[in-house]
Every structure is written in structure tokens, then in C-alpha cells.
Design a protein around this motif. Structure first.
Motif, short mmCIF file in Angstrom:
data_model
loop_
_atom_site.label_atom_id
_atom_site.label_comp_id
_atom_site.label_asym_id
_atom_site.label_seq_id
_atom_site.Cartn_x
_atom_site.Cartn_y
_atom_site.Cartn_z
N ASP A 246 -18.14 22.17 17.73
CA ASP A 246 -18.81 22.76 18.98
C ASP A 246 -18.27 22.55 20.65
O ASP A 246 -19.01 22.95 20.74
CB ASP A 246 -19.20 20.46 19.26
N THR A 247 -17.14 22.73 20.67
CA THR A 247 -16.71 22.81 22.19
C THR A 247 -15.60 23.56 21.78
O THR A 247 -14.34 23.93 21.00
CB THR A 247 -16.51 22.08 23.27
N PHE A 248 -14.87 24.35 23.06
CA PHE A 248 -13.38 25.37 22.30
C PHE A 248 -12.68 25.31 24.03
O PHE A 248 -13.31 25.60 24.88
CB PHE A 248 -13.93 26.44 21.97
N ASN A 249 -12.06 25.67 24.39
CA ASN A 249 -10.60 25.91 25.25
C ASN A 249 -10.78 27.63 25.55
O ASN A 249 -10.24 27.94 24.40
CB ASN A 249 -9.44 24.85 25.27
N GLY A 250 -10.74 27.78 25.84
CA GLY A 250 -10.92 29.86 26.05
C GLY A 250 -10.49 30.35 27.89
O GLY A 250 -10.38 29.39 28.44
N SER A 251 -10.08 31.21 27.92
CA SER A 251 -9.91 32.16 28.94
C SER A 251 -10.87 33.88 29.07
O SER A 251 -11.10 33.92 28.19
CB SER A 251 -8.56 32.10 29.20
N GLY A 252 -10.58 34.39 30.21
CA GLY A 252 -10.60 35.37 30.71
C GLY A 252 -11.12 35.50 31.18
O GLY A 252 -10.47 35.55 32.46
N THR A 253 -11.91 36.44 32.51
CA THR A 253 -12.77 37.16 32.68
C THR A 253 -13.73 36.86 33.81
O THR A 253 -14.86 36.16 33.31
CB THR A 253 -12.42 39.17 33.81
N TRP A 254 -14.18 36.76 34.96
CA TRP A 254 -15.55 36.59 35.43
C TRP A 254 -15.76 37.61 36.40
O TRP A 254 -14.91 37.82 37.12
CB TRP A 254 -15.88 35.73 35.99
N GLU A 255 -17.66 37.61 37.06
CA GLU A 255 -17.61 38.80 38.12
C GLU A 255 -19.17 38.27 38.16
O GLU A 255 -19.87 37.82 37.44
CB GLU A 255 -17.85 39.85 36.53
N VAL A 256 -19.43 39.08 39.52
CA VAL A 256 -21.03 38.21 40.13
C VAL A 256 -21.72 39.25 39.68
O VAL A 256 -21.26 40.44 39.86
CB VAL A 256 -20.77 37.95 41.51
N GLU A 257 -22.92 39.15 39.11
CA GLU A 257 -24.41 40.34 38.45
C GLU A 257 -24.78 40.14 39.50
O GLU A 257 -25.25 39.37 40.11
CB GLU A 257 -24.36 40.42 36.73
#
Length: 157
Positions: free
Chosen positions: A86-97
Motif C-alpha cells: 500500500d505504500t513505498f519508500n522512494g526518491s527522485g526530484t521535485w519542482e514547483v509548477e
């Protein structure tokens, strides 16, 4: 004032108090459950660690100054429930739209790179940004007339 008028006023006041949590996250007279959707936000305003509440209880999100993000106990979409749970641990990038003509609010966009099983739309990857004088909250805004159940509030340093 006639007694029936006082009773009617009392009934209306009681209904307003009962309905306040159901409409627009409260009113100006009452504190909103989340800040109003921001029409703009800068990355500098969002950097930090967030903790979830309600449907997001136990969820954590960290937004770093370099554009990296880390999510813990993040909800999965239907395609990955069997694989990741039902859940996971993850990573990546982020930005403001930034707000556009069709969407009049700024959004936080998450781009998951780990786990690599995700296709676009397989998990929650866009959150509304709410900022007021005392808090920054990221939330899933399905209906602006109802207080959002999935919300993350930035922890104070």
C-alpha cells in the motif's frame, strides 16, 4: 424578539458551526484546516521536511535545496499495490509548477526515479501548495469545498 425567532437564530448558528468543517476548510472566522491554495510559490519556500496527517498519517516527505526529494510510506497507485504494498519508500526530484490559465494555483510536482517501476500516474505526484503566516501545507485538493484528507505539513526547524 419573539421566542420562535431566537430559536430559529440559534438553529441557524448551530448549523453554521456544524457545517464549517465541511465547507471550504472553514471560514474567515474560523481557522482553515489548510492554508488556501497559493497562486505562486518559490522552491525556497518549500524546502524542508513534511509529516502527514489524516489519510497521510505516517507519510514523510523531504524536499532538498538541490531539487532532490525523498518520500517515506508514500501511497501507491492501483498498478503497484501487489508489488510494492500500500505504500513505498522512494526518491527522485521535485519542482514547483506555476499557476496557469487552466489551473489557478501553484502545484508541487514530484518525479519519482526510485523505485523504477512507476509509470506516470501510478502514484500521487501533484500536490496543492498552501502557505500562510504560520504553516506550509502540501495537500491533495480534490474538492475545494471539503477539507483535504491527504495533507503534509512542514515541520518547524
Amino acid at each position: 424578539m419573539p421566542p420562535h425567532s431566537r430559536r430559529a437564530l440559534g438553529a441557524v448558528a448551530a448549523l453554521v458551526l456544524l457545517a464549517a468543517p465541511l465547507t471550504a476548510c472553514g471560514s474567515d472566522a474560523l481557522e482553515r484546516c489548510v492554508p488556501a491554495a497559493a497562486d505562486s510559490a518559490t522552491p525556497g519556500e518549500l524546502i524542508g521536511s513534511y509529516e502527514g496527517a489524516h489519510e497521510a498519517d505516517g507519510v514523510r516527505l523531504t524536499l532538498s535545496p538541490d531539487g532532490a526529494m525523498r518520500a517515506e510510506k508514500w501511497p501507491t497507485g492501483d498498478y503497484h499495490r501487489a508489488t510494492l504494498g500500500d505504500t513505498f519508500n522512494g526518491s527522485g526530484t521535485w519542482e514547483v509548477e506555476r499557476a496557469t490559465g487552466t489551473d489557478d494555483r501553484a502545484l508541487l510536482r514530484l518525479h519519482f526515479t526510485k523505485p523504477t517501476l512507476f509509470l506516470k500516474g501510478d502514484t500521487l505526484d501533484k500536490l496543492t501548495i498552501g502557505i500562510d503566516t504560520s504553516r506550509t501545507v502540501l495537500y491533495e485538493d480534490f474538492d475545494p469545498d471539503v477539507c483535504p484528507d491527504f495533507r503534509l505539513q512542514r515541520r518547524k526547524p
